[in-house]
Design a protein around this motif. Structure first.
Motif, PDB file in Angstrom:
ATOM      1  N   ALA A 517       2.544 -10.972  -9.710  1.00  0.00           N
ATOM      2  CA  ALA A 517       2.872 -11.997 -10.274  1.00  0.00           C
ATOM      3  C   ALA A 517       2.215 -13.206  -9.606  1.00  0.00           C
ATOM      4  N   VAL A 518       1.213 -13.183  -8.650  1.00  0.00           N
ATOM      5  CA  VAL A 518       0.596 -14.363  -8.140  1.00  0.00           C
ATOM      6  C   VAL A 518      -0.812 -14.344  -8.684  1.00  0.00           C
ATOM      7  N   ASP A 519      -1.254 -15.576  -8.346  1.00  0.00           N
ATOM      8  CA  ASP A 519      -2.811 -15.858  -8.648  1.00  0.00           C
ATOM      9  C   ASP A 519      -3.665 -15.246  -7.796  1.00  0.00           C
ATOM     10  N   SER A 520      -5.110 -15.139  -8.197  1.00  0.00           N
ATOM     11  CA  SER A 520      -5.963 -14.278  -7.045  1.00  0.00           C
ATOM     12  C   SER A 520      -6.173 -14.982  -5.764  1.00  0.00           C
ATOM     13  N   HIS A 521      -6.066 -16.149  -5.771  1.00  0.00           N
ATOM     14  CA  HIS A 521      -6.353 -16.796  -4.248  1.00  0.00           C
ATOM     15  C   HIS A 521      -5.264 -16.355  -3.502  1.00  0.00           C
ATOM     16  N   THR A 522      -4.010 -16.417  -3.953  1.00  0.00           N
ATOM     17  CA  THR A 522      -2.963 -16.123  -3.242  1.00  0.00           C
ATOM     18  C   THR A 522      -2.696 -14.621  -3.064  1.00  0.00           C
ATOM     19  N   GLU A 523      -3.335 -13.906  -3.925  1.00  0.00           N
ATOM     20  CA  GLU A 523      -3.022 -12.267  -3.773  1.00  0.00           C
ATOM     21  C   GLU A 523      -3.977 -11.988  -2.812  1.00  0.00           C
ATOM     22  N   ALA A 524      -5.203 -12.663  -2.421  1.00  0.00           N
ATOM     23  CA  ALA A 524      -6.245 -12.321  -1.394  1.00  0.00           C
ATOM     24  C   ALA A 524      -5.476 -12.611   0.011  1.00  0.00           C
ATOM     25  N   ARG A 525      -4.964 -13.985  -0.019  1.00  0.00           N
ATOM     26  CA  ARG A 525      -4.321 -14.071   1.297  1.00  0.00           C
ATOM     27  C   ARG A 525      -2.984 -13.278   1.779  1.00  0.00           C
ATOM     28  N   VAL A 526      -2.325 -12.777   0.953  1.00  0.00           N
ATOM     29  CA  VAL A 526      -1.126 -12.067   0.686  1.00  0.00           C
ATOM     30  C   VAL A 526      -1.604 -10.634   1.385  1.00  0.00           C
ATOM     31  N   ALA A 527      -2.659 -10.067   0.659  1.00  0.00           N
ATOM     32  CA  ALA A 527      -3.164  -8.710   0.938  1.00  0.00           C
ATOM     33  C   ALA A 527      -3.738  -8.926   2.354  1.00  0.00           C
ATOM     34  N   ALA A 528      -4.511  -9.869   2.822  1.00  0.00           N
ATOM     35  CA  ALA A 528      -4.858  -9.868   4.285  1.00  0.00           C
ATOM     36  C   ALA A 528      -3.639 -10.052   5.227  1.00  0.00           C
ATOM     37  N   GLY A 529      -2.717 -10.649   4.852  1.00  0.00           N
ATOM     38  CA  GLY A 529      -1.577 -11.082   5.917  1.00  0.00           C
ATOM     39  C   GLY A 529      -0.621  -9.562   6.042  1.00  0.00           C
ATOM     40  N   LEU A 530      -0.552  -9.016   4.731  1.00  0.00           N
ATOM     41  CA  LEU A 530       0.020  -7.599   4.671  1.00  0.00           C
ATOM     42  C   LEU A 530      -0.605  -6.738   5.690  1.00  0.00           C
ATOM     43  N   ALA A 531      -1.788  -6.537   5.444  1.00  0.00           N
ATOM     44  CA  ALA A 531      -2.739  -5.576   6.365  1.00  0.00           C
ATOM     45  C   ALA A 531      -2.559  -6.156   7.812  1.00  0.00           C
ATOM     46  N   ARG A 532      -2.769  -7.283   7.998  1.00  0.00           N
ATOM     47  CA  ARG A 532      -2.684  -7.812   9.618  1.00  0.00           C
ATOM     48  C   ARG A 532      -1.305  -7.364  10.263  1.00  0.00           C
ATOM     49  N   LEU A 533      -0.064  -7.947   9.388  1.00  0.00           N
ATOM     50  CA  LEU A 533       1.222  -7.719  10.032  1.00  0.00           C
ATOM     51  C   LEU A 533       1.672  -6.293  10.153  1.00  0.00           C
ATOM     52  N   ARG A 534       1.221  -5.498   9.205  1.00  0.00           N
ATOM     53  CA  ARG A 534       1.369  -4.110   9.313  1.00  0.00           C
ATOM     54  C   ARG A 534       0.584  -3.311   9.979  1.00  0.00           C
ATOM     55  N   ARG A 535      -0.396  -3.465  10.774  1.00  0.00           N
ATOM     56  CA  ARG A 535      -1.299  -2.917  11.477  1.00  0.00           C
ATOM     57  C   ARG A 535      -0.479  -1.717  12.492  1.00  0.00           C
ATOM     58  N   GLY A 536      -0.986  -0.707  12.341  1.00  0.00           N
ATOM     59  CA  GLY A 536      -0.347   0.248  13.220  1.00  0.00           C
ATOM     60  C   GLY A 536       0.863   0.867  12.760  1.00  0.00           C
ATOM     61  N   ARG A 537       1.213   0.492  11.356  1.00  0.00           N
ATOM     62  CA  ARG A 537       2.577   0.950  10.947  1.00  0.00           C
ATOM     63  C   ARG A 537       2.174   1.631   9.457  1.00  0.00           C
ATOM     64  N   THR A 538       2.926   2.340   9.023  1.00  0.00           N
ATOM     65  CA  THR A 538       2.524   3.078   7.651  1.00  0.00           C
ATOM     66  C   THR A 538       2.934   2.284   6.467  1.00  0.00           C
ATOM     67  N   THR A 539       1.916   2.004   5.624  1.00  0.00           N
ATOM     68  CA  THR A 539       2.100   1.165   4.629  1.00  0.00           C
ATOM     69  C   THR A 539       1.585   1.777   3.179  1.00  0.00           C
ATOM     70  N   VAL A 540       2.380   1.886   2.377  1.00  0.00           N
ATOM     71  CA  VAL A 540       2.010   2.506   0.849  1.00  0.00           C
ATOM     72  C   VAL A 540       1.939   1.355  -0.119  1.00  0.00           C
TER      73      VAL A 540
END
Length: 614
Positions: A517-540
């Motif tokens: 439900a977000v625009d592409s620019h916000t989506e790119a930043r959310v994806a990067a933030g998610l990958a950074r914060l969940r590094r070392g944890r199992t995420t699907v």
């Protein structure tokens, strides 16, 4: 059990084999309260039954001109009045306690079952039915539990009065004793039809409630397409059907009530006529006739409880059956056998072959959104109910459980399973309350609120909440969020829900379309933030957006219920046509053209454009 002691520390394990058995189980669990209500009811009813004796003695004392006996009769009536007032007050107190206690027990059971099933509940039972069970049906079940003890007190009082009249004045008492069972049972032939009509009314009311709940949930969409009048017309027709069913049901109960008035009236007329004849012949005294007539008249009061218990059971039985339908659902067909220790390891689904390695970010691409949602629920331990169809189901009719390391999620206690794996639906719900309350969830404590909100790119949401804050300092954490987050946009709701999931910091986090439900620019930043914060944890993450897929450590393609390819996003774009068809929204015609000789260059050009956007 007192009302001040609610809620129960544990509401118990209900008997869900049938509606009547569930009502019986409720009664057994309130045995002390039922006995207390029965005792006070007997005091009340027998006090009323003693009034005719006092009245008869007073009338006979006046006839015999005996002032001493008249004073004794007056004292007896006064004492009975005190007992009646005491019995009625305490009976009402005990009966209401039974009602509220039973309703509270059922509501606790429903809340516990809701927490156990989670999002799987509304997939198995309609949302409108859940609302009806937790509100109107709970009231009807409590009514029956409350009326049961009063009915038993009235029945005992009727038996004692009939026996007493038969011994006191056999010539009239036997007539009353024979007529009372007939009066009590006369309405039984009418009850089945009344019950069927009441069931029809409740069924239509449940459908109308479900329609109203769906309409309210989709009100914003309906306004967008101008469909308010269409759904208003549907609800108007449904409500008129409920009204018609209610009128038909009320006619039957009116007939039952009229029978309850007509037959006792015939009894009283016959009793007066026959008693007057005996008094005229000198075979009985006037005082005896007044006593028997008064007793027969007052017996109509406890007789009313027969009609009430019949009506209460008629309404509560289907309500109990609907409650049983919800309470009999289980998270899994298997019993929890593993200990409460949360296991660690890879997350593996034996049905599809999906493997999410521990500590990595795995993206899952699935062409069918519904199948993706079911797979996400299964990864969270929300196994399908027995009898539901499922891909890969064995001959035993059970879906193999998802494994976390060596342990099946279905074998874990519910609390341990929820700690291990958290699933966020594609349409997450935000409960009403402040933002601080929204983010105040059970968590590991390793992820702060600020980190979660930052990773979910909630800066604009915090600004909007700060402007709407009623505080002088504009603290967004104290700003109230309306029910289901309706005061926010779809993208804002989705990002706040993601922040809530990130704060929880489970071992394995399963996200179903977290950025749809977000625009592409916000989506790119959310994806990067998610990958950074969940590094070392199992995420699907179940997604089809290249921006999110490109940040994943590995991407898995699920096609027709099975894993058919895995690798990085860019590798699968080049090597897997089915993956490319889902990610690029490629049509069948475009796929055929790209597969034709000489069409490879345009296809590769599309892939390059997607890679550049990623």
């Amino acid at each position: 059990m007192q009302i001040r002691d609610l809620p129960f520390s544990h509401p118990g394990d209900p008997d869900v084999r049938s509606g009547p058995r569930f009502l019986l189980w409720l009664g057994r669990n309130q045995l002390a309260g039922q006995l207390k209500s029965l005792c006070w009811g007997l005091l009340h009813q027998l006090g009323i039954a003693g009034l005719p004796v006092g009245v008869g003695l007073a009338v006979q004392a006046v006839i015999d001109r005996s002032g001493e006996r008249l004073a004794l009769a007056g004292g007896l009536i006064a004492a009975l009045g005190v007992l009646i007032a005491l019995g009625d007050t305490m009976l009402h107190r005990a009966a209401v306690t039974n009602w509220i206690t039973a309703a509270a027990r059922v509501q606790q059971l429903l809340a516990r079952k809701t927490a156990e099933l989670g999002a799987a509940l509304t997939r198995r039972v309609a949302a409108g039915e859940v609302v009806a069970v937790s509100t109107a049906d709970v009231e009807k079940i409590g009514w029956f539990v409350e009326a049961l003890s009063r009915f038993l007190a009235a029945a005992v009082a009727l038996v004692l009065i009939c026996v007493g009249l038969a011994l006191y004045l056999p010539s009239l008492g036997v007539l009353v004793a024979v007529a009372m069972p007939v009066l009590a049972l006369a309405v039984l032939p009418l009850l089945p039809r009344a019950t069927r009509r009441a069931d029809e009314q409740r069924e239509k009311a449940g459908k109308a409630t479900e329609l109203a709940a769906d309409t309210v949930a989709g009100l914003r969409v309906l306004r967008g397409i101008g469909g308010e009048e269409l759904f208003l017309g549907r609800y108007r027709r449904a409500s008129q059907e409920v009204r018609g069913a209610a009128v038909r049901s009320a006619r039957m109960w009116a007939l039952i009530s009229s029978v309850q008035v007509l037959l006792p009236g015939i009894l009283l007329i016959s009793l007066v006529w026959y008693g007057a004849t005996l008094a005229q012949e000198g075979r009985i005294d006037v005082g005896q006739l007044v006593t028997v007539y008064s007793a027969a008249t007052l017996m109509l009061f406890p007789l009313r409880h027969v009609e009430e218990i019949a009506m209460a059971y008629s309404f509560s039985r289907p309500s109990a059956q609907r409650a049983v339908r919800v309470l009999s659902l289980h998270r899994s067909s298997r019993e929890a056998t593993a200990g409460g220790v949360v296991p660690t390891g890879d997350l593996y689904d034996p049905v599809t072959g999906l493997l999410a390695p521990q500590g990595l970010f795995t993206a899952v691409v699935c062409g069918d959104p519904d199948a993706a949602g079911r797979l996400a629920e299964r990864l969270g331990g929300h196994a399908q109910a027995e009898g539901e169809e499922a891909d890969g189901e064995g001959a035993s009719g059970r879906t193999p459980s998802v494994l976390l390391g060596p342990v099946a999620l279905d074998e874990l206690p519910l609390e341990a399973a929820r700690t291990a794996v958290l699933v966020q639906d594609k349409d997450p719900v935000l409960l009403s309350g402040t933002l601080r309350e929204l983010l105040d969830v059970p968590c590991s404590g390793l992820v702060t609120t600020e980190e979660a909100l930052g990773a979910a790119q909630c800066g604009d949401v915090l600004s909007a909440l700060a402007q709407a804050s009623g505080d002088d300092d504009g603290d967004p954490m104290r700003t109230r969020i309306t029910e289901r987050g309706r005061s926010l946009s779809g993208g804002q709701r989705q990002r706040l829900a993601l922040a809530r999931s990130l704060v929880t910091d489970p071992q394995a986090l399963v996200l179903d379309e977290p950025t749809s439900a977000v625009d592409s620019h916000t989506e790119a930043r959310v994806a990067a933030g998610l990958a950074r914060l969940r590094r070392g944890r199992t995420t699907v993450a179940f997604a089809s957006s290249p921006l999110l897929l490109d940040t994943a450590d590995r991407v898995v393609l699920v096609h027709e219920g099975a894993v058919v390819a895995m690798g990085s996003h860019r590798e699968l774009l080049h090597t897997e046509p089915r993956y490319r068809a889902v990610v690029t929204r490629e049509t069948d015609e475009e796929a055929a053209l790209s597969a034709a000789p000489g069409a490879a260059a345009p296809a590769m050009k599309d892939v390059q454009e997607i890679e550049e956007r990623a």
